[in-house]
Each structure stands twice: as C-alpha cells, then as structure tokens.
Design a protein around this motif. Sequence first.
Motif, short mmCIF file in Angstrom:
data_model
loop_
_atom_site.label_atom_id
_atom_site.label_comp_id
_atom_site.label_asym_id
_atom_site.label_seq_id
_atom_site.Cartn_x
_atom_site.Cartn_y
_atom_site.Cartn_z
N UNK A 1 0.84 -1.20 0.00
CA UNK A 1 0.00 0.00 0.00
C UNK A 1 0.88 1.25 0.00
N UNK A 2 0.27 2.38 -0.32
CA UNK A 2 1.03 3.63 -0.36
C UNK A 2 1.34 4.13 1.05
N UNK A 3 2.51 4.74 1.19
CA UNK A 3 2.93 5.30 2.49
C UNK A 3 3.42 6.74 2.26
N UNK A 4 2.49 7.63 1.87
CA UNK A 4 2.92 9.00 1.51
C UNK A 4 3.36 9.81 2.74
N UNK A 5 3.84 11.02 2.48
CA UNK A 5 4.18 11.91 3.59
C UNK A 5 2.89 12.34 4.28
N UNK A 6 2.93 12.40 5.60
CA UNK A 6 1.74 12.82 6.37
C UNK A 6 1.32 14.22 5.97
N UNK A 7 0.02 14.43 5.80
CA UNK A 7 -0.41 15.77 5.39
C UNK A 7 -1.00 16.55 6.56
N UNK A 8 -1.24 15.89 7.68
CA UNK A 8 -1.79 16.64 8.82
C UNK A 8 -1.30 16.05 10.14
N UNK A 9 -1.45 16.84 11.18
CA UNK A 9 -1.13 16.37 12.53
C UNK A 9 0.36 16.33 12.80
N UNK A 10 0.69 15.56 13.82
CA UNK A 10 2.07 15.43 14.26
C UNK A 10 2.96 14.90 13.13
N UNK A 11 4.05 15.58 12.83
CA UNK A 11 4.95 15.11 11.77
C UNK A 11 4.47 15.43 10.37
N UNK A 12 3.43 16.28 10.24
CA UNK A 12 2.92 16.63 8.90
C UNK A 12 4.04 17.20 8.04
N UNK A 13 4.07 16.79 6.77
CA UNK A 13 5.09 17.28 5.85
C UNK A 13 6.43 16.58 5.99
N UNK A 14 6.53 15.63 6.92
CA UNK A 14 7.82 14.96 7.12
C UNK A 14 7.67 13.45 7.30
N UNK A 15 6.92 13.06 8.33
CA UNK A 15 6.82 11.63 8.66
C UNK A 15 6.00 10.88 7.61
N UNK A 16 6.17 9.56 7.55
CA UNK A 16 5.36 8.76 6.63
C UNK A 16 3.99 8.48 7.25
N UNK A 17 2.99 8.53 6.39
CA UNK A 17 1.61 8.27 6.81
C UNK A 17 1.37 6.76 6.74
N UNK A 18 1.11 6.17 7.90
CA UNK A 18 0.95 4.71 7.92
C UNK A 18 -0.52 4.28 8.01
N UNK A 19 -1.45 5.21 7.77
CA UNK A 19 -2.86 4.85 7.97
C UNK A 19 -3.31 3.76 7.00
N UNK A 20 -2.78 3.76 5.76
CA UNK A 20 -3.20 2.72 4.80
C UNK A 20 -2.66 1.36 5.22
N UNK A 21 -1.42 1.38 5.71
CA UNK A 21 -0.81 0.13 6.18
C UNK A 21 -1.59 -0.38 7.39
N UNK A 22 -1.90 0.55 8.30
CA UNK A 22 -2.63 0.14 9.50
C UNK A 22 -3.98 -0.47 9.13
N UNK A 23 -4.68 0.18 8.21
CA UNK A 23 -6.02 -0.34 7.88
C UNK A 23 -5.92 -1.72 7.21
N UNK A 24 -4.87 -1.93 6.39
CA UNK A 24 -4.71 -3.25 5.77
C UNK A 24 -4.39 -4.30 6.83
N UNK A 25 -3.55 -3.94 7.80
CA UNK A 25 -3.16 -4.91 8.84
C UNK A 25 -4.35 -5.22 9.75
N UNK A 26 -5.14 -4.20 10.07
CA UNK A 26 -6.35 -4.44 10.87
C UNK A 26 -7.27 -5.44 10.16
N UNK A 27 -7.37 -5.25 8.85
CA UNK A 27 -8.23 -6.16 8.07
C UNK A 27 -7.72 -7.60 8.18
N UNK A 28 -6.39 -7.73 8.13
CA UNK A 28 -5.80 -9.08 8.26
C UNK A 28 -6.17 -9.66 9.63
N UNK A 29 -6.00 -8.84 10.68
CA UNK A 29 -6.32 -9.30 12.04
C UNK A 29 -7.76 -9.76 12.15
N UNK A 30 -8.67 -8.99 11.55
CA UNK A 30 -10.09 -9.32 11.66
C UNK A 30 -10.46 -10.59 10.91
#
Length: 489
Positions: free
Chosen positions: A96-125
């Motif tokens: 999945x894509x891991x773009x630069x975070x666009x909001x919140x803590x680390x915006x404009x720098x850190x990698x956004x892991x929300x897509x990875x997290x949602x895929x992993x949650x789906x695996x867990x479920x």
Amino acid sequence: TPQRMKKVCCIGAGYVGGPTSAVMATKNPDVSVTVVDYNKDRIEAWKTNELPIYEPDLLDVVQHARDPVAKRIPNLFFSTDVEGAIAEADIILLSVNTPTKSMGHGAGQASELCHLESAVRRIGEVATSDKIIVEKSTVPCKAAETVRDILNATAKPGLNFEILSNPEFLAEGTAVRNLLHPDRILIGSLNTPRGLAAARSLADLYASWVDRSRIITINLYSSELAKLAANALLAQRISSVNALSAMCESLGADIDEVSHCVGLDQRIGPKMLKASVGFGGSCFRKDILSLAYIAESLHLPQVADYWRSIVGINEYQKERFTRRIVKCLYSSLSSKRLAVLGFAYKKDTGDTRETSAITVVNNLINEGANVRVYDPLVEEDRVWEEVLASSDRRETVKQRLSVWPSAYEACADADAVIILTEWDEFSNKISGPGDARGRGGDRTKRVLDWSRVAGLMQKPMYVFDGRNVLDAAPLEKMGFRVESIGKGV
Ligand code: NAD
Ligand code: UGA
C-alpha cells in the motif's frame, strides 16, 4: 521448517504491487497470486489490456500469468475482495502507499501509515490461519513492531503471524527489468526459528528466478532502514551533481564531463550522476523526509539537517532553472509563450507524482507566461490536476496553461522550448526512423524534427534543456540558443 507458499495475497495494486505480483506469478506457476485493492477502477483496469500504469513490457508479463493460454493455468488474479484473498492466503504482501503525512504530528515529514494500519487491521479481523506478513511498502524503521502490535490486538488468539521486511528497489520505467534481474532481494526477519523459517519461505518464491547469492536475509530493522538509506544515497548523488552543475555554469565547465570523469572511479560508478532540473517521483523526497524525521525523533538534529539538505538542493535546482529562463528572456515572461516538452518525472512512465514540472510550470505561470505542455504519455487531466493542486492562483492557471497532443502544436509561436523530461523523442542525440507526430503509436520510433520546430517559433529561439538530452552544436547551427544544465560558456 519452511513451508512452500501456495497462495500469495498482495494488498495494493499500484506501481509496486501490480508488477511485483505479475513477475512472481509468472515465475512460480504453481503458486496462486491475488492482487487486491479497494480501488475498483484500478482493479478492473488490471483485468484488461489497458493496464492502470504504463511500464515497458508489463502487459506481456501480466498476460502470461493472467490469461489462459495453451497448457498454462492462470495464476494471477485481481480482485476487490480484500477479505476473501486475505483469508485464503499463506503469505500477504503489503504494497500500500505510504505517503508523507499531510496533517497532525509530523505533517510534511513523517510517513503516513494509515493505509498500512487499515490493511493490517483487516488481516487481524479476517485471518483464521497462520500467515506470513511482508512489508513491501517503504516504511519507517520499527514499523514491523506496529504491525505486530495491531495483529496481537485484533487477531483471534492462537494464530501465529511472522512479519518480514522485503523492501522493493524497482524504479519506474524499468520496473519489469528491475524485477526480473534485481541487484539484490532483501529479506529482514526476526532471528528466531519461526522468523528464519518465514524468511526462507519467502526466499524460495524469489529463488524461482533470482540466484540465491542475491537473496540476502538480514535483521528486520536493518532491512527497513536499508531501504530508506538506499533512496537517500541515490538522491544524494543527484543533489551533489546538481549542486556542482550550478558551479559549472559560473565556471565555464560542463557537468556532463565532470560526472563522466568522476563516475569512472570504480568506487563511485557512473549511475545516478545525471544533472537535471531536479529529481521527482513519489519516493525520494518522501523517504528522505521520513529518514530525517526518524533522526530527529532519535535526538539527532545534525543528522536530520544533513538529509534534509538533499531536498533543499533539489528545491533550489528547480528555482535556479526557472530564474535562468526569466533572465535569458529579458527578465520578463509576461505574455510570453513557453512550450514545455515533458511532464512526467522521468521518461517511460506516465507517473507525475512530485515531478519537477509541477514547480517549474507554476513558477513560469506566476511570472506571467502562457505555458503550453506536451508529454507523450501523461494524460491531459493529470497535468491540470497536478498544476492546479499545487497552485494558490487557480484562476490564473486556468487562463495560462494549455495541454497539447503533439510537440509541434505546443511549440507553435513559442518564445522558448523547455525540456523537463528526458523522453527519447526530444533528443537529437538518438537517431530514429520516424517523426514525432504526437501521442499514440509507437513511441520508440518517434524523433522530434528540430528544423520543423525552428520554423514554428518566435525569434530568438531559446531552448532550455532541463535534462541535457540535446547536442547543442547542430541546434545552434539552425539558429537555436541552447541553455543546458551545468554547461557554462
Ligand atoms: P500506489 O499508490 O501506486 O499503490 C498503492 C495502492 O494501495 C493503491 O492502489 C491504493 O488504493 C491501495 N491501498 C491503500 N490502502 C489499501 C488498503 N487498506 N486495502 C487495499 N488497498 C489499499 O503506490 P506505489 O507507488 O505502488 O507504492 C507502494 C509502496 O511501495 C510505497 O510505500 C512506496 O514508497 C513503495 N515503493 C514504490 C516504488 C515505486 O516505484 N513507485 C518503488 C519502491 C517502493
Ligand atoms: C527510485 C529508486 O531508483 C528505486 O530504486 C526505488 O525503488 C524507488 O525510487 C522507490 O523507492 O520508489 P524512481 O523514483 O522510480 O526510483 O526513479 P529514478 O530512476 O531513481 O529517478 C528518480 C528521479 O531522479 C527522476 O526524476 C529522475 O529523472 C531523477 N534522476 C535520476 C536524475 O535527475 N539524475 C539521475 O542521474 C537519475
């Protein structure tokens, strides 16, 4: 003991997931590979012969594994049934894509892991059996711990998940070649019997076509960091050369000669030393910023500054290129017509993510120019979306930007031609049999007829070569004034 994987699920049908899965399926006919994505349009396109991404030779590889042909049973599938594919799989590739975070803590720098997290949650479920989970996406260091934590919290008790890091090193435009002949395959795992067995199972899938000596099994966290490090070092070479190109222009030196000489040293090597208007693409900038952010969170501000300076030079290079255009065109672009040849971030791809053209085109428009874009592969809508999305003067863009289906139309009455992508058809160093008639047809057979361009332009005829694809001497004989990157006079 390692088990032979029979069912692979790849989550994310993008530039990495699609080509990687296609090659893996082609080379492992006994393994079924299902690529899933929640983007229905993308999945439908992967089922046709109009693939959602352009990569040389990709359609052949996809068709080979996807479509029934004599005696070969199809083993490459594309689906939006994410849950179903997860449930059936022995091994799951997270692409999945891991773009630069666009909001919140680390915006404009850190990698956004929300897509990875949602895929992993789906695996867990969904999971009802043990699985190997593979990070193919580029992730910050220690992301594997996040993946493990989510699985521990969401999965049914008693199931075992082994997490591997297996970063991808393909470059767009050469993806199939890179996948078929990789320099190395990295597989990071925990140094436990289960971790090592999982690494071995993944290695076996690659060993169908990659020599074992090139399949490196290492520590999980070294593997995660090695991916960010590789991109940072590659981008660092380009920024170093681009910094030198600025010096060359003042010194009367030629950056192509400097790069060539430097690259002859075997310790340095010739690749990734081409001066340009600046690197683009979805990864270099994001991965360097991610690395710098990690350094900062480790309380290493000097290290963070070092990595960020690579991005800083890249931004400077784009601005410098624009300033040179303005200066040559008598310090005003007001109402001038500028033909931009090439919009993709590199040749042989239709990808426009983070392309330097976005910055340069916006700068030219802000200077008052009318900008006429032609790219052999990028769709008109993509150009509009990219330029508008990064402009704060959208109405001005709408008045001054236009996109044309051929280079000749873009160049009509132009005051200057600006090359922003190194497409072969713009170069006068590569001789080819045909003429550039515009989009469609066989791109490899097209060459721009510069004498025809000369007949279309206003005088004086400036060409700003942001990719150093032109041999200036023959063009100067035709009356062009050629301004290249890093070439002083
Ligand atoms: P992409 O945007 O082309 O593809 C990612 C796909 O994942 C999208 O189609 C998206 O819809 C899908 N997706 C996101 N979340 C999902 C979910 N929860 N379930 C199902 N599908 C989901 O991205 P890409 O260019 O293929 O890059 C993927 C990763 O690989 C990134 O981490 C990138 O840094 C890395 N990488 C990219 C390249 C490259 O050349 N593009 C090369 C090496 C590594
Ligand atoms: C890059 C890396 O090369 C891949 O190994 C990596 O897997 C990938 O990023 C990723 O992680 O996404 P990519 O961005 O597709 O691949 O393409 P490159 O060939 O590296 O080019 C990146 C940018 O640098 C382009 O804009 C290109 O024109 C520019 N470039 C490249 C230069 O300006 N000079 C060079 O010498 C080489």
